[in-house]
Write an enzyme that holds these catalytic residues in place. Structure first.
Site, short mmCIF file in Angstrom:
data_model
loop_
_atom_site.label_atom_id
_atom_site.label_comp_id
_atom_site.label_asym_id
_atom_site.label_seq_id
_atom_site.Cartn_x
_atom_site.Cartn_y
_atom_site.Cartn_z
N HIS A 34 -0.36 5.98 9.01
CA HIS A 34 0.21 4.65 9.44
C HIS A 34 1.59 5.23 9.13
O HIS A 34 2.64 5.07 9.87
CB HIS A 34 -0.34 3.77 8.37
CG HIS A 34 0.28 1.86 8.55
ND1 HIS A 34 0.22 1.14 9.54
CD2 HIS A 34 1.98 2.21 8.82
CE1 HIS A 34 1.11 0.21 9.66
NE2 HIS A 34 1.61 1.03 8.32
N GLU A 35 1.92 5.66 8.15
CA GLU A 35 3.32 5.72 7.04
C GLU A 35 4.19 7.07 7.78
O GLU A 35 5.91 7.44 8.31
CB GLU A 35 3.95 6.12 5.89
CG GLU A 35 3.06 5.41 4.87
CD GLU A 35 3.33 3.86 4.71
OE1 GLU A 35 4.17 3.74 5.87
OE2 GLU A 35 2.42 3.09 5.15
N GLY A 87 0.95 -1.56 -0.03
CA GLY A 87 -0.04 -0.23 0.16
C GLY A 87 1.08 1.21 -0.45
O GLY A 87 0.74 2.58 -0.41
N ALA A 88 2.02 0.90 0.53
CA ALA A 88 2.80 2.23 0.95
C ALA A 88 4.41 1.48 1.67
O ALA A 88 4.15 0.43 2.43
CB ALA A 88 2.15 3.20 2.01
N MET A 89 5.17 1.84 2.01
CA MET A 89 6.14 2.30 2.16
C MET A 89 7.22 3.75 3.01
O MET A 89 7.15 4.66 2.61
CB MET A 89 7.29 1.47 1.46
CG MET A 89 9.09 1.28 2.05
SD MET A 89 8.51 0.09 3.43
CE MET A 89 10.20 0.74 4.18
N GLU A 90 7.42 2.89 4.14
CA GLU A 90 7.99 4.50 4.94
C GLU A 90 9.17 4.55 4.83
O GLU A 90 9.63 5.33 6.01
CB GLU A 90 7.41 4.03 6.42
CG GLU A 90 8.72 3.19 7.34
CD GLU A 90 7.56 1.39 7.18
OE1 GLU A 90 7.11 1.28 6.08
OE2 GLU A 90 8.67 0.78 8.33
N ASN A 91 9.74 5.19 3.73
CA ASN A 91 10.88 5.44 3.68
C ASN A 91 11.79 6.74 3.67
O ASN A 91 10.23 6.82 3.77
CB ASN A 91 11.43 5.28 1.75
CG ASN A 91 11.21 3.87 1.22
OD1 ASN A 91 11.52 2.77 1.75
ND2 ASN A 91 10.17 4.35 0.43
N HIS A 102 5.38 5.99 11.64
CA HIS A 102 6.59 4.77 11.12
C HIS A 102 7.87 5.73 11.47
O HIS A 102 9.30 5.65 11.70
CB HIS A 102 7.02 4.66 10.07
CG HIS A 102 6.70 2.71 9.90
ND1 HIS A 102 6.88 2.19 11.07
CD2 HIS A 102 5.04 2.36 9.45
CE1 HIS A 102 6.06 0.84 11.10
NE2 HIS A 102 5.58 1.65 9.19
N GLU A 144 4.53 -2.88 12.83
CA GLU A 144 3.78 -2.02 12.08
C GLU A 144 2.23 -2.68 13.06
O GLU A 144 1.50 -1.85 12.84
CB GLU A 144 3.54 -3.44 11.76
CG GLU A 144 4.28 -3.54 10.59
CD GLU A 144 4.46 -2.01 9.14
OE1 GLU A 144 4.20 -1.24 9.70
OE2 GLU A 144 5.50 -2.06 8.69
ZN ZN Z 1 3.85 0.06 7.87
#
Ligand code: ZN
Ligand code: NAG
Ligand code: NAG
Ligand code: NAG
Ligand code: NAG
Length: 958
Positions: free
Chosen positions: A378-379, A342-346, A382, A401
């Site tokens: 959410h991201e 869905g997404a990535m918290e880089n 993080h 998570e």
């Molecule tokens: Zn996450």
């Protein structure tokens, strides 16, 4: 992020707005698939690889999946140049060079550094160069690539000395493939021109596919990135860029963009993107620079505006919640046409699927909007929890998570205070995962470090237990120690471990400190209480006898015949924070610390009722004595509003699940839905719809279908009329967020059960659109259900029109709704054609193939077709689709939801055998599916008659 589970959450979100939406219980990344991947790796040629090992021989250091603790990275200088046009072999590639400065911790004559699918340039016959400042580094003896464990192995003639620093230099070429992992390419068309984006997805173990690195989360370092890219493109990475400079390479004019050194960080959080996207952003002088990047068209159309408007407030919320300022100078968020999760918290450059970041008022639904708000939240959560402070190893992924999932609802609630987000977590995360965790095949949240070694094992952790049960138990903890104390503990935890790594015990320690300071009374320490919930799988059903005050707990298993063969050190007993309210009273609390206890506060007066687990803050189910169940039914029938809305949903969900587990009668559960003809709230309707969906799955191909439809019709007719009036004959959008959701339930249930004028309504709206394709005036919230119902009621014309609209859609969420609706047709030939389209990436993007199969399988007509199709084509599918793009596990799980006959069970066994013959033990994903089929068979045999009798008692005289 990330991984298979987040994909399935998108499916779940779509289902929420879908007519035939069923609960998405999806096995994370499939074992099958993972096995396929490791096979591929073994087939790769190794460069100069005299790997002397045999499976039975002694293990060499490079046979271990974990890095030895001999070396510690300090700083990397990486230069990468992605090619956005194919080379003469038709391949897209990237070239690069990298230097890592590392410290020797203990003496060693061996350097192991991760590298996967990279081709290295040789220097004097070796794959790397070693040097050091002001001294001579040991010379190389032998270098090779160890493909199974994904290492570049370097043997030295003399050992490295502890405390000294060395530099390792490499030059390499990799494929910029479309496999959605490492440094990969995404493609899209703009004004009929094909455009290429080079982007990354490193988590969990694909940074090594972009450049050689010590690819473990605890191996934090500083990264100096440089990207070389074509004129007309922009390069982004974790930190702010310096001014780009023009350079010429072999006569080609290019741009070189370097970035400020990153903070000390883990490799899995790196990101770099080359694209020609546009952005909108905040004033760079106003503190943290916030930018939203996307395709130019999407930005021009204002699709990034919502994300931009909400990012600032959500960041401010977390700064306040953690009492810690945002750790970086900028926050870029970018929407990619192809993205596996869905997404990535880089850190500093968050990547999203388009549907998780872009929102288009009038076209996207309120469900799409909620998804955008919660994923952003959410991201951003993080950025501190996960990025600033990182889990030492992947076995603690659940904390990372689960935490981000829990607090994403708090951040979204702050950004959208009218949405009841803190209530919706119950529907979106908790009730779904309780079904998963009630299986004898579930697993504890926490894994042992030594059980999670291989990339495949790591990938498997990205499942609903990790995300949703993690969120549920943290919500329970935050509730019993209070939100204020919880956030105080977080603050000192982040302060102590900033730029460092931790294990879950470090968080318990800090929460305990906050508990002690605030004087919160607990029966045991935070750690001792939480161990019960994280170290053993499952959860209890608490049974309350309101006549005697007796209260007991037992491991709750959905399948009454399943056998738990994994022992638990806690014997499947929990420390349960029990809360309840009685007739007109306020909340009371009590800890159930044993298997059995008596509490006279639970005893009821003559006509009182009691409901336990207030607002479902505890992760457990509740059963009562018959008297209390009857009183609850009476109360719901007479004045349901006396019981809090979350608990009305909970009573329904608990009752259906207890019935499924054979603890109460199915008819008792069904009686919990009789009050719905007076209910207008979303949460009770939604839980009822999801639970009744099981009855449809079991009986929609049998003679019970008619009576079931008649009952639904009777219950939903008042709701349909309620919304007709509330929306002034469907001309207005309800104000309340949850009303907007329930309007969808009203229409989809009314249309499918044949309420007068519903089908005409939806088909009419769709027809209007077909007559004038340039103007789609269907209410955005209702699109999914309107499209689905119109396509189901229509034929080729409706389908082809929707397909045209799907192909031309420039908005991802619109395309997703059409993609789902196309699966609603009742025409087998159209469904078969749609299945064929799935194998053509020009028609259906690889990222979408898994759901498309599952959507088709949800349709009773499509289910057998999709099942046959998958069995005929599974080898082809596995070979064509790279890791992270498709999940055979979730497809099989999705296509067999209806299985409830001996015949279907045999088919499943046969398919398992066929798969096993090729992939060995990886066929383990079939076990829960076989178990479910067996359970369904028993359930149908037991319940068909009582259900039939009950339904005729309810609908007689209609
Ligand atoms: Zn996450
Ligand atoms: C990396 O590059 C920076 C500047 O670009 C330079 O100061 C530094 O010495 C380089 N480090 C290594 C390990 O080469
Ligand atoms: C780089 O080259 C482009 C195209 O030739 C030109 O438009 C741009 O001004 C140049 N930038 C610099 C900093 O020289
Ligand atoms: C990281 O935390 C450990 C304790 O877990 C501590 O010993 C170490 O010094 C910390 N490292 C840094 C860089 O703060
Ligand atoms: C339960 O949730 C409702 C919101 O639906 C809230 O108003 C109420 O305060 C909560 N009750 C408790 C005891 O937390």
């Amino acid at each position: 992020m990330a991984g298979g589970f987040y994909i399935s959450k998108t499916v779940a979100a779509v289902c929420l707005v879908g007519a035939a939406g069923a609960l998405a219980v999806i096995i994370g990344l499939s074992v099958l698939y993972a096995q396929e991947k490791s096979k591929n790796v073994e087939l790769l040629p190794t460069t100069a690889g005299p790997s002397t090992t045999t499976p039975s021989g002694p293990k060499e250091p490079w046979d271990y999946y974990r890095l030895p603790k001999t070396l510690s990275p300090v700083r990397y200088n990486i230069t990468l140049r992605p090619r956005l046009t194919p080379n003469t072999d038709g391949l897209y590639v990237f070239t690069g060079h990298s230097q890592v400065l590392f410290r020797c911790v203990t003496e060693t004559d061996l350097i192991l550094i991760h590298a996967n699918k990279l081709d290295f340039t040789k220097f004097d016959g070796f794959l790397a160069k070693l040097s050091m400042d002001g001294d001579t580094a040991p010379t190389l003896k032998k270098t090779w690539l160890e493909a199974p464990t994904q290492y570049l192995v370097i043997q030295l003639n003399k050992p490295l000395q502890p405390g000294k620093f060395y530099k390792l230099y490499t030059e390499f070429v990799g494929e910029l493939s479309d496999d959605l992992g490492g440094f990969y390419r995404s493609e899209y068309f703009e004004d009929n021109v094909k455009k290429i984006v080079a982007t990354t997805q490193m988590q969990p173990t694909d940074a090594r596919k972009a450049f050689p690195c010590f690819d473990e989360p605890a191996m934090k370092a500083v990264f100096h990135m440089t990207l070389i890219h074509p004129q007309g493109t922009v390069a982004l990475s974790n930190s702010i860029n310096y001014d780009p400079v023009n350079i010429t390479v072999n006569g080609e004019s290019l741009i070189e963009t370097s970035f400020e050194p990153t903070e000390i960080m883990s490799t899995y959080l790196l990101a770099f993107v080359v694209c020609d996207f546009a952005y909108i952003g905040t004033n760079p002088d106003a503190g943290v620079l916030i930018r939203i990047w996307a395709r130019r068209k999407a930005i021009e159309e204002g699709q990034g505006n919502y994300a931009l408007a909400k990012t600032g407030p959500i960041l401010a919320f977390f700064e306040n919640y953690y009492n810690s300022s945002y750790p970086l100078k900028k926050s870029d968020q970018i929407a990619l046409p192809d993205f596996s999760a869905g997404a990535m918290e880089n850190w500093g450059l968050i990547t999203y699927r388009e549907t998780a970041l872009l929102y288009n008022p009038g076209v996207s639904s309120n469900g799409d909007k909620e998804w955008v708000a919660t994923v952003i939240s959410h991201e951003l959560a993080h950025m501190w929890f996960g990025n600033l402070v990182t889990m030492r190893w992947w076995n603690d992924l659940w904390l990372n998570e689960g935490f981000a999932t829990y607090v994403s609802y708090l951040g979204a609630d702050y950004a959208e205070p009218d949405w009841n987000m803190k209530d919706l977590i119950v529907l979106n995360e908790i009730v779904g995962v309780m079904r998963v965790d009630a299986s004898a095949y579930s697993h504890p949240l926490s894994s042992k470090e030594e059980e999670v070694l291989k990339p495949d094992q790591i990938n498997q952790l990205f499942d609903s237990i990790t995300y949703s049960k993690g969120a549920a138990v943290l919500r329970m903890l935050s509730d019993f120690i209070t939100e204020t104390v919880f956030s105080k503990g977080l603050h000192t935890y982040l302060e102590e471990f900033a730029y460092n790594t931790t294990s879950y015990k470090d968080l318990w320690k800090h929460l305990q400190m906050a508990v002690d300071k605030a004087g919160v009374a607990l029966p045991h320490s935070v750690e001792v209480i939480m161990n019960r919930w994280t170290l053993q799988m499952g959860f209890p059903v608490v049974t309350i006898n309101t006549q005697t005050g007796k209260i007991t707990q037992e491991h709750f298993l959905l399948d009454p015949d399943s056998v738990v063969d994994t022992p638990s050190q806690f014997n499947y007993e929990w420390f349960v924070p029990v809360t309840w309210i009685k007739t007109g009273g306020s909340e009371q609390q009590y800890w159930l610390l044993n298997k059995e206890d008596t509490n006279t506060d639970l005893v009821l007066g003559a006509s009182d009722w009691l409901v336990a687990n207030v607002n479902m803050t505890g992760f457990y189910r509740v059963n009562y004595d018959e008297t209390n169940w009857e009183r609850l039914i009476a109360r719901l029938t007479l004045n349901h509003q006396e019981i809090p809305v979350i608990n009305r949903a909970q009573i329904i969900d608990d009752a259906f699940n207890l019935a499924k587990a054979n603890i109460i009668e199915t008819t008792l559960a069904l009686r919990m839905t009789t009050f719905l003809n007076k209910e207008v709230e979303y949460m009770p309707w939604e839980t009822a719809r999801r639970n009744l969906n099981y009855f449809f799955l079991m009986f929609d191909r049998s003679e019970l279908y008619g009576p079931m439809q008649a009952y639904i019709k009777k219950q939903v007719t008042p709701l349909f009329h309620y919304f007709r009036d509330l929306t002034e004959n469907w001309t207005k959008i309800p104000e309340k967020h949850t009303d907007q959701y329930n309007q969808i339930n009203a229409i989809s249930l009314a249309c499918s059960s044949g309420v007068e004028s519903c089908r005409e309504l939806t088909s009419g709206w769709f027809k209007e659109w077909m007559n004038n394709p340039a103007v789609n005036s269907i209410d955005a919230n209702l699109k999914s259900t309107v499209y689905c119902n119109a396509i189901a009621a229509g034929g080729k014309a409706q389908w082809d029109f929707a397909w045209e609209m799907y192909k031309n859609a420039t908005i991802a969420s619109e395309a997703e709704k059409l993609m789902y609706a196309l699966s609603c047709t009742q025409e087998p030939w159209l469904l078969n054609r749609y299945l064929q389209y799935c194998l053509d990436p020009e028609k259906i993007r690889k990222q979408d193939v898994s759901y498309t199969f599952i959507y088709i399988g949800r349709n009773p007509v499509g289910q057998p077709l999709a099942w046959d199709f998958i069995r005929a084509n599974w080898l082809y599918i596995l070979n064509e689709y790279g890791r992270g793009t498709i999940s055979i596990g979730s497809i099989i799980n999705g296509l067999t939801e209806r299985f409830s006959t001996e015949y279907e069970y045999k088919q499943l066994e046969l398919f398992k055998k066929e798969v096993e013959a090729i992939l060995g033990s990886a066929a383990g994903i079939f076990d829960p599916v076989l178990e479910r089929t067996k359970a369904n068979m028993k359930w149908v045999a037991l319940n068909k008659k009582p259900l039939s009798d009950w339904l005729s008692s309810q609908t007689s005289g209609m």
